[in-house]
Enzyme design. Structure first.
Site, PDB file in Angstrom:
ATOM      1  N   ASN A 279      -2.932  -6.409   5.337  1.00 27.81           N
ATOM      2  CA  ASN A 279      -3.029  -7.433   4.289  1.00 27.81           C
ATOM      3  C   ASN A 279      -3.984  -8.549   4.698  1.00 27.81           C
ATOM      4  OD1 ASN A 279      -0.660  -6.136   3.059  1.00 27.81           O
ATOM      5  ND2 ASN A 279       0.399  -7.057   4.803  1.00 27.81           N
TER       6      ASN A 279
ATOM      7  N   GLU B 250     -10.237   3.970   6.444  1.00 23.25           N
ATOM      8  CA  GLU B 250      -9.574   4.399   7.678  1.00 23.25           C
ATOM      9  C   GLU B 250     -10.589   4.870   8.718  1.00 23.25           C
ATOM     10  OE1 GLU B 250      -6.708   3.599   8.363  1.00 23.25           O
ATOM     11  OE2 GLU B 250      -6.124   3.011   6.357  1.00 23.25           O
TER      12      GLU B 250
ATOM     13  N   GLU C 284      -6.458  -3.015  12.586  1.00 20.21           N
ATOM     14  CA  GLU C 284      -6.119  -3.843  11.425  1.00 20.21           C
ATOM     15  C   GLU C 284      -7.161  -4.936  11.203  1.00 20.21           C
ATOM     16  OE1 GLU C 284      -4.049  -2.513   9.630  1.00 20.21           O
ATOM     17  OE2 GLU C 284      -3.029  -1.228  11.063  1.00 20.21           O
TER      18      GLU C 284
ATOM     19  N   MET D  65      -0.076  -3.177   8.911  1.00 19.73           N
ATOM     20  CA  MET D  65      -0.622  -3.179   7.559  1.00 19.73           C
ATOM     21  C   MET D  65      -1.563  -4.353   7.443  1.00 19.73           C
ATOM     22  SD  MET D  65      -0.908  -1.927   4.569  1.00 19.73           S
ATOM     23  CE  MET D  65      -2.056  -2.698   3.427  1.00 19.73           C
TER      24      MET D  65
ATOM     25  N   GLU E 122       0.830  -1.192   0.000  1.00 19.15           N
ATOM     26  CA  GLU E 122       0.000   0.000   0.000  1.00 19.15           C
ATOM     27  C   GLU E 122       0.871   1.251   0.000  1.00 19.15           C
ATOM     28  OE1 GLU E 122      -2.736   0.439   3.313  1.00 19.15           O
ATOM     29  OE2 GLU E 122      -3.720   2.111   2.322  1.00 19.15           O
TER      30      GLU E 122
END
Ligand SMILES: *[C@@H]1O[C@H](CO)[C@@H](O)[C@H](O)[C@H]1NC(C)=O
Ligand SMILES: *[C@@H]1O[C@H](CO)[C@@H](O)[C@H](O)[C@H]1NC(C)=O
Ligand SMILES: *[C@@H]1O[C@H](CO)[C@@H](O)[C@H](O)[C@H]1NC(C)=O
Ligand SMILES: *[C@@H]1O[C@H](CO)[C@@H](O)[C@H](O)[C@H]1NC(C)=O
Ligand SMILES: *[C@@H]1O[C@H](CO)[C@@H](O)[C@H](O)[C@H]1NC(C)=O
Ligand SMILES: *[C@@H]1O[C@H](CO)[C@@H](O)[C@H](O)[C@H]1NC(C)=O
Ligand SMILES: *[C@@H]1O[C@H](CO)[C@@H](O)[C@H](O)[C@H]1NC(C)=O
Ligand SMILES: *[C@@H]1O[C@H](CO)[C@@H](O)[C@H](O)[C@H]1NC(C)=O
Ligand SMILES: *[C@@H]1O[C@H](CO)[C@@H](O)[C@H](O)[C@H]1NC(C)=O
Ligand SMILES: *[C@@H]1O[C@H](CO)[C@@H](O)[C@H](O)[C@H]1NC(C)=O
Ligand SMILES: *[C@@H]1O[C@H](CO)[C@@H](O)[C@H](O)[C@H]1NC(C)=O
Ligand SMILES: *[C@@H]1O[C@H](CO)[C@@H](O)[C@H](O)[C@H]1NC(C)=O
Ligand SMILES: [Zn+2]
Length: 716
Positions: free
Chosen positions: A347, A402, A380, A345, A204
């Site tokens: 993923n 977000e 996350e 992150m 990202e």
């Protein structure tokens, strides 16, 4: 910002919180976007090739590309004529821990469908050497067009493939590409080699194209079949569980291991992830979902991953229950990476964290650290739905993921520590229908407004002054933000667009629907909306001698405030009289109310404030960290002044522990910026002592050192 009252979930309060989060998320997203944009423009990822077009080595190239030629590659966004369906991806990092750079090779077979006839294939590709091998048509017995030439258009990182005739509408093709590249050491993107022998990806926002050629935009969702090749003493991880392994020999007779991972769900390129490491793990099963925490072997042995393992299952289960959308994967892996460039992150199925955001040392870490870990994990996990399952259409709507993940982050963790009980409110009903309607697809903000409106219409507690879309479009479509002026003799509020650069109101006529959270004489008042350029609110009049009013008390709204002299004086008197009671208001106020007179400020007991500031920061860490870094970055005078005060206090005894982790970087950076050469020198010497143990701290120090305004210092 989190709801700290252990139980219950009160509607009115949470409504405010919900707006707050959306506004805060908007603000953050704008900032993040601006930073990413600036970085990409200032050579953040510039590499050698900067000519207009570089030829790559196609096997069937017959035409020499003309530099500067015009075509669909001149657009920033990919055309929608081709849509990827599946990527068969092989990545083979030639891993040499002792050398600073190692290379990787790879192959990808991209299956795509032609939606509109075109004779050009555009893919993203950057910093990798590419060889287009062949284009075939999926339907057996039919021929694909011939590849005339393959070249690179550097402006928007495109690989351009020209064909001798157009692709057939609705037909499916497979493009085979081989590529190779360098695994950069400690760089901010993709496939980085870290200490302790680990390779990890960070895609990202647009780094997938530096790992393999692809349609690197969030709305081009596809499935991925990933195969990783690595030495047998390592472990390989990806979004999905491994389904097969086999040996392969390279030209030198070394035996490598090939691991094949199951086909992913339909997803965007920016959440593709691979990790190759020497880590070990601990695991548990929660509702049939296998949860594993991976970390350095010594950290696992010390039990530093235990806390994360203990809470992840509960977070996952609760978020799933409240969203009423099941978790579509069978495993979730969390990896703690030293020196990872973000705190986490998301993923899909392979969440990567900075060690500081995942590992918890029971003997030395604080409760505060535990809260941080819990927040980051929850954030996350929230992204597994908001972002991964339902994805924003384009990066300018980053805040769709977000904002909603931050909402999850701020709603759940306080409850986890006590007994988890929340009423399903309209917020959740809204999120449920939103997720159900858009799973595996992409959304625009209007889709969100539409669902939000439905939820608002279905309840009675919350009343809005206009439709959700009308309100929010004012914030998202107009540039800038308002400055609100309060005249306390009439109770009149007025708004003008604020020019952040010139620090005063502009002549434009923009208006916003402004939610006003306010305080009178220390007590919170009901939420009020300023709907037009001006509005009169008799309750905001100052009548008695001790009245004072503070607008945007918790800095939850994205606007600035100006008062008349009378109210300013009352606020300052209040502050001098009773700083403790007034402290949180003062601090929130001071950052955004840049009109406080310095002489008045200096009357206030600074020692007291500086100590109390720390205390306050510890309680509202998340908010203050963000607010402070953004406010200082925007150049708010009071923020810079506070950073510099705290810095000067700290530098008398500059220990690492003397500055709380979450504001360390801001204080160091802006302290240096406003500081003298002597101070720079002190930090430089600390950096020299730290630099060998490659911690975050040394990165922060180095980052801060770069903030000096003196060119001659920077030249050292
Ligand atoms: C070039 O394309 C033709 C088909 O158009 C194919 O037969 C030939 O093998 C290709 N050349 C190479 C070197 O791949
Ligand atoms: C791509 O397709 C070719 C031909 O079918 C096959 O030989 C190759 O293994 C495939 N590559 C990948 C990465 O799956
Ligand atoms: C693509 O095809 C669709 C329908 O087949 C058509 O409506 C659209 O205008 C086409 N777009 C372009 C850019 O040609
Ligand atoms: C394009 O190439 C294909 C495959 O080689 C061939 O069958 C076709 O006739 C060519 N078309 C044109 C217009 O040259
Ligand atoms: C791969 O995933 C599919 C779909 O989730 C599942 O049915 C299949 O069993 C998985 N394959 C293996 C080998 O686990
Ligand atoms: C895990 O959670 C349980 C129950 O909440 C608690 O008793 C235990 O101490 C926790 N263990 C760790 C390592 O945090
Ligand atoms: C969603 O809610 C319905 C009705 O309350 C329930 O039957 C279903 O099991 C829930 N689904 C999930 C995934 O929680
Ligand atoms: C955890 O804390 C203990 C006590 O402070 C310390 O001895 C140990 O080295 C720490 N572990 C790590 C990995 O930092
Ligand atoms: C603002 O509104 C006034 C009166 O409606 C108009 O004269 C003026 O041109 C407008 N200014 C801008 C920048 O649009
Ligand atoms: C500001 O936040 C605090 C703590 O979260 C809360 O108690 C207070 O009511 C908020 N103030 C207003 C005006 O909403
Ligand atoms: C407040 O409004 C009154 C009445 O319009 C006006 O006379 C006064 O000057 C205003 N005060 C400020 C500080 O603008
Ligand atoms: C300022 O605050 C500090 C800490 O509370 C206190 O020790 C000191 O006496 C105060 N100074 C004045 C002048 O009030
Ligand atoms: Zn996030």
């Amino acid at each position: 910002m989190g709801n700290k009252s252990g139980s219950g979930f009160y509607l009115s309060k949470s409504t405010v919180a919900f707006f707050t989060l959306l506004f805060a998320a908007l603000f953050i997203a704008f900032t993040v976007f601006a930073v990413l944009y600036l970085r990409s423009r200032t050579g953040f990822c510039n590499f050698a090739e900067e000519e207009e077009s570089d030829k790559v080595k196609p096997l069937n190239c017959t035409v020499v590309p003309t530099p500067g030629r015009q075509g669909i590659w001149d657009h920033y966004r990919l055309p929608t004529s081709l849509v990827p369906i599946n990527y068969q991806l092989v990545l083979w990092p030639r891993f040499h821990p002792e050398s600073p750079e190692s290379t990787f090779t790879g192959d990808v077979n991209i299956t795509f469908q032609c939606k509109n006839a075109t004779d050009v294939i555009l893919l993203h590709s950057e910093q990798i050497e590419v060889t287009v091998v062949e284009l075939v048509r999926f339907e057996i017995g039919t021929e694909a067009p011939q590849i005339l030439e393959v070249w690179r258009s550097s402006l928007y990182s495109y690989l351009v493939i020209n064909l001798n005739e157009t692709l057939t509408e609705n037909s499916i093709y497979v493009l085979r590409i081989s590529f190779s590249g360098v695994v950069p050491k400690l760089n901010y993107h993709l496939l980085s080699v870290y200490t302790d022998c680990i390779i990890t990806t960070q895609m990202e926002p647009t780094y997938a194209r530096t790992v393999f050629p692809c349609f690197d935009e969030p709305s081009f969702k596809a499935t991925f079949d990933i195969h990783l090749i690595y030495l047998p003493n390592y472990v390989a991880l990806s979004n999905m569980p491994a389904i097969n392994t086999s040996p392969i020999s390279d030209g030198d007779g070394v035996i490598w291991k090939v691991t094949t991972f199951n086909t992913t769900l339909k997803m965007s390129t920016y959440i593709v992830a691979c990790v190759i490491c020497e880590f070990s793990h601990i695991e548990m099963i929660e509702h049939g979902n296998e949860i594993r925490i991976w970390a350095r072997k010594s950290a696992i042995e010390n039990g530093e991953a235990d806390y994360a393992l203990n809470i992840t299952g509960a977070i996952l289960r609760h978020v799933m229950d409240y969203l009423n959308v099941s978790y579509p994967l069978t495993k979730t892996e969390l990896v703690a990476v030293p020196e990872f460039p973000a705190s986490g992150m998301e993923n899909w199925g392979l969440i990567i964290f900075h060690e500081d955001s995942l590992l918890f040392n029971y003997s030395s870490d604080t409760k505060e650290k535990r809260r941080l870990i819990c927040s980051v994990i929850t954030h996350e996990i929230g992204h597994q739905w908001f972002g991964n399952l339902v994805t924003m259409n384009w990066w300018n709507q980053l805040w769709l993921k977000e904002g909603l993940s931050s909402y999850i982050e701020n709603t759940f963790p306080p409850k986890l520590e006590t007994e988890m009980f929340m009423t399903i409110t309209w917020h959740f009903l809204f999120m449920q229908s939103y997720l159900q309607d858009f799973s595996y697809t992409n959304v625009k903000q209007d889709d969100l407004w539409h669902h939000w409106q439905k939820a608002i219409d279905s309840q009675n507690e919350v009343k809005l002054p206009a439709s959700v879309k009308t309100i929010m479009d004012k914030w998202t479509m107009q540039t800038g933000y308002p400055i609100i002026t309060l005249n306390t003799s009439t109770g009149t509020l007025s708004q003008e667009p604020f020019d952040a650069k010139r620090r005063h109101a502009t002549s434009a006529n923009n208006t916003w629907y402004v939610p006003i959270e306010w305080i009178k004489n220390g007590s919170a008042q009901p939420l009020t909306w300023l709907k037009s350029k001006e509005g009169t609110f008799p309750e905001m009049k100052i009548t008695s001698e001790n009245d004072w009013i503070l607008l945007n008390a918790n800095i939850t709204g994205y606007y600035r405030v100006q008062y008349d002299a009378l109210n300013w004086n009352r606020i300052i008197n209040q502050l001098i009289k009773d700083p403790e009671v007034f402290l949180s208001l003062f601090i929130s106020g001071i950052l955004f109310l840049s009109h406080l007179h310095v002489e008045e400020f200096n009357k206030v007991n600074n020692t007291f404030i500086i100590h109390s500031v720390f205390h306050f920061f510890f309680n509202t860490r998340d908010q203050m960290q963000r607010v402070m870094s953004v406010a200082c970055w925007l150049g708010f005078h009071e923020c810079l002044q506070m950073a510099s005060k705290i810095f000067r206090e700290w530098i008398k005894n500059p220990t690492k522990e003397g500055l709380p982790l979450f504001i360390r970087e801001v204080i160091l950076s802006y302290g240096i910026e406003s500081g003298s050469f002597q101070e720079w020198e002190i930090i430089w010497n600390i950096f020299l002592k730290q630099k060998d143990n490659k911690s975050d701290y040394s990165d922060e120090l180095l980052f801060a050192l770069s903030f000096s305004k003196e060119p001659w210092i920077l030249n050292r």
